[in-house]
Design a protein around this motif. Structure first.
Motif, PDB file in Angstrom:
ATOM      1  N   ILE A 120      60.171  83.782  61.807  1.00  0.00           N
ATOM      2  CA  ILE A 120      60.309  82.382  61.415  1.00  0.00           C
ATOM      3  C   ILE A 120      61.483  81.736  62.151  1.00  0.00           C
ATOM      4  O   ILE A 120      61.376  80.622  62.668  1.00  0.00           O
ATOM      5  CB  ILE A 120      60.472  82.262  59.884  1.00  0.00           C
ATOM      6  N   GLN A 153      60.963  80.438  65.802  1.00  0.00           N
ATOM      7  CA  GLN A 153      60.103  79.291  66.108  1.00  0.00           C
ATOM      8  C   GLN A 153      60.928  78.038  66.393  1.00  0.00           C
ATOM      9  O   GLN A 153      61.867  77.728  65.675  1.00  0.00           O
ATOM     10  CB  GLN A 153      59.168  79.013  64.925  1.00  0.00           C
ATOM     11  N   SER A 205      60.489  74.018  63.952  1.00  0.00           N
ATOM     12  CA  SER A 205      59.618  74.487  62.871  1.00  0.00           C
ATOM     13  C   SER A 205      59.790  73.711  61.568  1.00  0.00           C
ATOM     14  O   SER A 205      60.841  73.144  61.293  1.00  0.00           O
ATOM     15  CB  SER A 205      59.871  75.978  62.605  1.00  0.00           C
ATOM     16  N   VAL A 257      59.585  74.687  57.696  1.00  0.00           N
ATOM     17  CA  VAL A 257      59.598  75.904  56.879  1.00  0.00           C
ATOM     18  C   VAL A 257      59.959  75.538  55.439  1.00  0.00           C
ATOM     19  O   VAL A 257      60.779  74.644  55.210  1.00  0.00           O
ATOM     20  CB  VAL A 257      60.630  76.920  57.445  1.00  0.00           C
ATOM     21  N   ASP A 314      55.255  76.323  59.317  1.00  0.00           N
ATOM     22  CA  ASP A 314      55.432  77.489  60.186  1.00  0.00           C
ATOM     23  C   ASP A 314      55.850  78.752  59.451  1.00  0.00           C
ATOM     24  O   ASP A 314      55.932  79.819  60.048  1.00  0.00           O
ATOM     25  CB  ASP A 314      56.467  77.160  61.264  1.00  0.00           C
ATOM     26  N   SER A 332      63.138  70.286  63.813  1.00  0.00           N
ATOM     27  CA  SER A 332      63.198  71.542  63.059  1.00  0.00           C
ATOM     28  C   SER A 332      63.829  71.301  61.681  1.00  0.00           C
ATOM     29  O   SER A 332      64.998  70.931  61.592  1.00  0.00           O
ATOM     30  CB  SER A 332      64.022  72.563  63.836  1.00  0.00           C
TER      31      SER A 332
END
Length: 264
Positions: free
Chosen positions: A108, A111, A114, A116, A141, A208
């Motif tokens: 994770i 990435q 991402s 999350v 993700d 992100s």
């Protein structure tokens, strides 16, 4: 091969996987039912054993998938064996013993850009499973479970994911370690708060971002809150006091998806 007696040593081992201590010790867990077993096989999860009700035969949905799995043991068992191993009152005709994922949180973290979901102390297995399902649906993700969350491999959690557990990375981690690592890589850590200045509809979800969801009663812990970059609020013009963790996470996920996928 067939195992018909519920007193068989292997059956007792499988039944033990309903308890967290045995799952932790063995590094294995159980999924029950045609749909979840099918999802596990299609996702190339490490299925060690596939057991089916010998009187009903192998479910037709699973037959085409059997050739694609290497090293899997297929065992015919009695309804009494399934009853002993199952966590439900109406057992399904098939279950699988699967090895836990070893990829962990590094997948994770690696990435770029991402989206999350991070859970902090979400104790209800149904909520944890539903959040994983919503994260999968919204194209997130990954999902990270911090301390105090329901066990990812609890049968209720697994059932609530409806197979989404096998579709995206889901990891258990120490948030005190992993959140600073994410920030160092340029990730914005966002939580919900009634004192939030921005609403989830004015906040920019692009780039992100990790969305932190706390427990139903307490919210995120003070230690986690200290690491948060921004708190946002979910507007609620109605009279309900709050949303549960799964509902709140779903609202944020789908607003993030709308901005990231449809407002490019």
């Amino acid at each position: 091969m067939e195992i018909l007696s519920p007193q068989n040593t292997r059956v007792k081992e499988w039944a033990g996987l309903q308890e967290k201590k045995h799952r932790d010790k063995s590094g294995k867990y159980i999924v029950e039912g045609i749909h979840l077993v099918q999802e596990a096989l299609m996702a190339a999860a490490e299925v060690e054993i596939l057991a089916f009700d010998v009187d009903k035969g192998m479910p037709a949905e699973l037959k085409p998938l059997l050739q694609s799995v290497q090293g899997m043991e297929v065992i015919g068992v009695s309804a009494a064996v399934i009853g002993k191993v199952s966590s439900t009152n109406t057992p399904q005709p098939v279950f699988a013993v699967i090895r836990k994922e070893r990829k962990g949180v590094e997948t994770i973290l690696a990435q770029q850009g991402s989206l999350v979901v991070v859970l902090d102390g979400v104790q209800d297995p149904g909520n944890v499973g539903t959040i994983i399902r919503s994260a999968d649906a919204a194209g997130a993700d990954g999902v990270i479970l911090g301390h105090g969350c329901a066990d990812l491999y609890n049968p209720k959690t697994i059932r609530s994911t409806m197979g989404s557990l096998f579709h995206l990375p889901v990891a258990e981690a120490n948030l005190g370690q992993v959140l600073p690592q994410a920030r160092e890589r340029g990730t914005l850590l966002v939580s919900t708060s009634l004192a939030g200045t921005d609403s989830c509809y004015t906040h920019d979800f692009r780039g992100s971002q990790w969305l932190l969801i706390g427990s139903e009663g307490q919210g995120i812990s003070p230690q986690t809150a200290a690491l948060v970059d921004k708190s946002i609020i979910i507007p609620m013009p109605g009279r309900a006091e709050s949303l549960n963790a799964a509902m709140a996470a779903t609202v944020l996920l789908f607003e993030a998806m709308r901005q990231r996928e449809f407002n490019k």
